[in-house]
Design a protein around this motif. Structure first.
Motif, PDB file in Angstrom:
ATOM      1  N   THR A 249       0.819  -1.214   0.000  1.00 54.28           N
ATOM      2  CA  THR A 249       0.000   0.000   0.000  1.00 54.28           C
ATOM      3  C   THR A 249       0.853   1.265   0.000  1.00 54.28           C
ATOM      4  O   THR A 249       2.030   1.253   0.401  1.00 54.28           O
ATOM      5  CB  THR A 249      -0.937   0.056   1.228  1.00 54.28           C
ATOM      6  OG1 THR A 249      -0.132   0.238   2.409  1.00 54.28           O
ATOM      7  CG2 THR A 249      -1.763  -1.223   1.358  1.00 54.28           C
ATOM      8  N   LEU A 250       0.212   2.338  -0.464  1.00 50.24           N
ATOM      9  CA  LEU A 250       0.836   3.661  -0.462  1.00 50.24           C
ATOM     10  C   LEU A 250       1.227   4.052   0.963  1.00 50.24           C
ATOM     11  O   LEU A 250       2.363   4.456   1.223  1.00 50.24           O
ATOM     12  CB  LEU A 250      -0.168   4.667  -1.036  1.00 50.24           C
ATOM     13  CG  LEU A 250       0.239   6.133  -1.012  1.00 50.24           C
ATOM     14  CD1 LEU A 250       1.385   6.388  -1.983  1.00 50.24           C
ATOM     15  CD2 LEU A 250      -0.952   7.032  -1.337  1.00 50.24           C
ATOM     16  N   HIS A 279       0.192   5.203  -7.096  1.00 52.15           N
ATOM     17  CA  HIS A 279      -0.581   6.443  -6.942  1.00 52.15           C
ATOM     18  C   HIS A 279       0.028   7.497  -7.866  1.00 52.15           C
ATOM     19  O   HIS A 279       1.238   7.639  -7.899  1.00 52.15           O
ATOM     20  CB  HIS A 279      -0.551   6.910  -5.484  1.00 52.15           C
ATOM     21  CG  HIS A 279      -1.481   8.066  -5.214  1.00 52.15           C
ATOM     22  ND1 HIS A 279      -1.228   9.346  -5.662  1.00 52.15           N
ATOM     23  CD2 HIS A 279      -2.674   8.123  -4.576  1.00 52.15           C
ATOM     24  CE1 HIS A 279      -2.216  10.144  -5.297  1.00 52.15           C
ATOM     25  NE2 HIS A 279      -3.112   9.426  -4.636  1.00 52.15           N
ATOM     26  N   GLY A 282       2.394   9.512  -6.084  1.00 44.25           N
ATOM     27  CA  GLY A 282       3.137   8.728  -5.089  1.00 44.25           C
ATOM     28  C   GLY A 282       4.550   9.235  -4.860  1.00 44.25           C
ATOM     29  O   GLY A 282       5.007   9.331  -3.716  1.00 44.25           O
TER      30      GLY A 282
END
Ligand code: 5AD
Ligand code: FES
Length: 351
Positions: A249-250, A279, A282
């Motif tokens: 995950t981010l 993202h 990101g």
């Protein structure tokens, strides 16, 4: 300790007891994460100011004799369309990169037997002769110490070799039996011994990774003291055994970036392409969580989509100059600025 106390302690001493580090990673709230990122930015600015260093990434071969379960260019992926760049192709990438202000070239590739020790040495010598003011980083996997020594002699300055996970049981879930964490760690120590600036690192959220594994990775890195730390989220590739595994995950990646900044204040820490892939902003968020390096792609447009370690990889349609403009905008949007320089680790350069 509560999480705010843990962040304070980590900043003050660069360490946390194992259980506290595990608790911080697994229970940090969004509000606490803001405090973590702010601390990480302050530490990065203490050593590197507002500067962001660029590394021109040249993915010069996607042939690989290894078969890591997570990787899209693994030997077992028969769908991968294989390519190799010639010395002239590589020098053309460097020329474009130099004109755009890059002063580090990263030669990254699979473990490709075509590129023998001597062939690699020739490539390094040729780049160094044309661009003596640039740093050369190699990222071509596990070799014997003599080979690393030959390349150092030829002019290589830095080496990236992610350890992937320091836990042997976890390591064996990500790699076939012919690869071992013991040998990889040996390589990392050999490289340091030879005077390379060394980078290690791991994927965040790789299959079967536990919080304890992540804490062990942080502890290993704190002990090894690499000049560079490469981390990014795991992203599944459809033609690998891990096709159905969830991506990292981010948030976890940003937390880990900030924790690594506080654990190793002077480390060079890239906001990776994989982070930009999960993202759209990101990499910018990575810079605001303690990262200070970006590695734009310099590979020729025709091969970019073939260096597919994971699906969805960004920047595969863009040319080098489009990437450069895009990077300029992205970095300025964070309040940081691109610095045209080799961007050595302050531990080494003493700046
Ligand atoms: N997702 C994210 N990162 C990956 N890498 C390889 N495969 C993937 C994937 N599926 C990373 C590894 C390797 C680096 C070159 O790319 O950590 O060391
Ligand atoms: Fe490559 Fe944005 S950095 S297109």
């Amino acid at each position: 300790m509560n999480n705010l106390e843990r962040i304070e302690e980590l900043r003050r001493t660069t360490k946390l007891p194992h259980e506290d580090m595990a608790a911080l990673i697994s229970t940090i709230s969004d509000e606490e994460a803001k405090v973590l990122y702010k601390n990480a930015r302050e530490v990065r600015e203490k050593y590197y100011g507002k500067d962001v260093y660029l590394r021109g990434l040249i993915e010069f071969t996607n042939n690989c004799k290894n078969n890591c379960y997570y990787c899209g260019i693994r030997r077992g992926n028969e769908k991968a369309e294989r390519y190799r760049l010639s010395l002239d192709d590589i020098l053309a990438c460097c020329k474009t990169g130099y004109e755009m202000g890059y002063r580090t070239f990263v030669l990254q590739g699979g473990e490709d037997p075509y590129f023998t020790d001597e062939r690699m040495a020739e490539i390094v010598r040729a780049i160094k002769e044309k661009y003596p003011d640039c740093a050369i980083t190699l990222s071509v996997g596990e070799k014997e110490k003599e080979t690393y020594a030959l390349w150092k002699e030829a002019g290589a300055d830095r080496y990236l070799l992610r350890h992937e996970t320091i836990n042997p049981a976890h390591y064996s879930k990500l790699h076939p039996a012919e690869l071992s964490i013991a040998h990889r760690v040996q390589c990392l120590y050999d490289l340091h011994d030879l005077g390379y600036q060394v980078g290690c690192g791991m994927m965040i959220g790789s299959p079967y990774q536990t919080i304890d594994n992540l804490v062990e990775d942080i502890e290993f890195m704190h002990g090894f003291q690499p000049e560079m730390a490469g981390i990014g989220p795991f992203i599944p590739h459809k033609d690998t055994p891990f096709r159905d595994q969830p991506a990292g995950t981010l948030k976890d990646t940003l937390h880990l970036l900030a924790i690594l900044r506080l654990s190793m204040p002077q480390v060079l820490l890239p906001a990776t392409t994989a982070l930009g892939t999960i993202h759209p902003q990101g990499r910018e968020m990575g810079l605001l969580a303690g990262a200070n390096v970006i590695m734009p792609n310099l590979s020729p447009t025709g091969v970019r989509d073939k260096y597919m370690l994971y699906n969805g990889k960004i920047c595969t349609d863009e040319s080098a100059s489009l990437c450069a403009n895009c990077m300029e905008r992205r970095v300025s949007s964070t309040g940081y600025q691109i610095k045209v320089s080799r961007g050595d680790c302050v531990k080494v350069s003493g700046n």
